[in-house]
Design an enzyme around this catalytic site. Structure first.
Site, mmCIF file in Angstrom:
data_model
loop_
_atom_site.group_PDB
_atom_site.id
_atom_site.type_symbol
_atom_site.label_atom_id
_atom_site.label_comp_id
_atom_site.label_asym_id
_atom_site.label_seq_id
_atom_site.Cartn_x
_atom_site.Cartn_y
_atom_site.Cartn_z
ATOM 1 N N CYS A 1 17.589 -18.409 63.223
ATOM 2 C CA CYS A 1 17.586 -17.717 61.939
ATOM 3 C C CYS A 1 17.578 -16.220 62.193
ATOM 4 C CB CYS A 1 16.345 -18.145 61.159
ATOM 5 S SG CYS A 1 16.181 -17.368 59.551
ATOM 6 N N HIS B 1 19.983 -24.964 55.272
ATOM 7 C CA HIS B 1 19.162 -23.885 55.840
ATOM 8 C C HIS B 1 19.109 -22.707 54.867
ATOM 9 C CE1 HIS B 1 17.897 -21.353 59.458
ATOM 10 N NE2 HIS B 1 18.198 -20.436 58.552
ATOM 11 N N GLU B 2 20.267 -22.307 54.332
ATOM 12 C CA GLU B 2 20.305 -21.150 53.420
ATOM 13 C C GLU B 2 19.636 -21.457 52.077
ATOM 14 O OE1 GLU B 2 20.866 -18.426 54.796
ATOM 15 O OE2 GLU B 2 21.754 -19.323 56.576
ATOM 16 N N HIS C 1 15.992 -21.099 52.189
ATOM 17 C CA HIS C 1 15.520 -19.712 52.035
ATOM 18 C C HIS C 1 15.267 -19.370 50.562
ATOM 19 C CE1 HIS C 1 15.460 -18.014 56.006
ATOM 20 N NE2 HIS C 1 16.717 -18.338 56.261
#
Length: 184
Positions: free
Chosen positions: A110, A153-154, A157
């Site tokens: 990351c 993953h994004e 966030h």
């Protein structure tokens, strides 16, 4: 232009907040932010630009990583068949997912984490994402493999979740049952 100086690191409170929806149609400011996110990811993959500006290579970036707590992500990568997945989305949402899991054999990294975190990160093997493009078009994208992992993953966030939150603390290299291995 976004550089590594604009990217906040783990421990910053914005990375643990649930980001706010972007009101649509998007404002000029929000559009510019999203354009900049995509530009960073593309620039970071260009060896000359990356070296000139000291950019760490990335395949995705979310607005909270530049300390803007709004639901925006940019993804730019190729899958195992060399198909390009290049998206800049407002308010992306996973609307369906497989039961089956997948994981990167090399683990995940990351841009907001300046250390290696060993372990497998179990993700859904297939997902369907809905979001709004820079042009204001609502789209639905079906993903598997590396693109599916990157989107998850994004989107994490946007929900204040870091990739290592998914790693099994007792056994970091615990393979998800019937998990699909993704080489990178």
């Amino acid at each position: 232009m976004i550089t590594m100086d604009n990217i906040i690191r783990e421990g910053h409170p914005t990375l643990r907040k649930v980001a706010k929806e972007v009101p649509l149609p998007a404002s000029v400011e929000d559009r510019k932010t999203l354009e900049n996110l995509l530009e960073y990811v593309k620039n970071s993959q260009d060896p000359e630009i990356a070296e000139k500006y000291g950019l760490r290579p990335g395949i995705g970036l979310a607005a909270p990583q530049i300390n803007i707590s709004k639901r925006m992500i940019a993804v730019h990568l190729r899958d195992e068949n060399d198909e390009l997945y290049s998206y800049a989305l407002f308010n992306p949402k996973i609307i369906s997912h497989s039961v089956k899991k997948s994981y990167l054999t090399s683990g995940e990294g990351c841009l907001s984490v300046d250390r290696i975190v060993p372990g497998y990160v179990p993700r859904y093997a297939k997902i369907t994402v809905k979001g709004t493009t820079l042009d204001g078009e609502e789209i639905t994208v079906k993903l598997k493999g590396l693109p599916a992992i990157c989107f998850q993953h994004e989107i994490d966030h946007l929900n204040g979740v870091m990739f290592y939150d998914h790693i099994n603390e007792e056994n970091p290299f615990d393979e998800p049952e019937n998990g699909v291995k993704i080489e990178r």
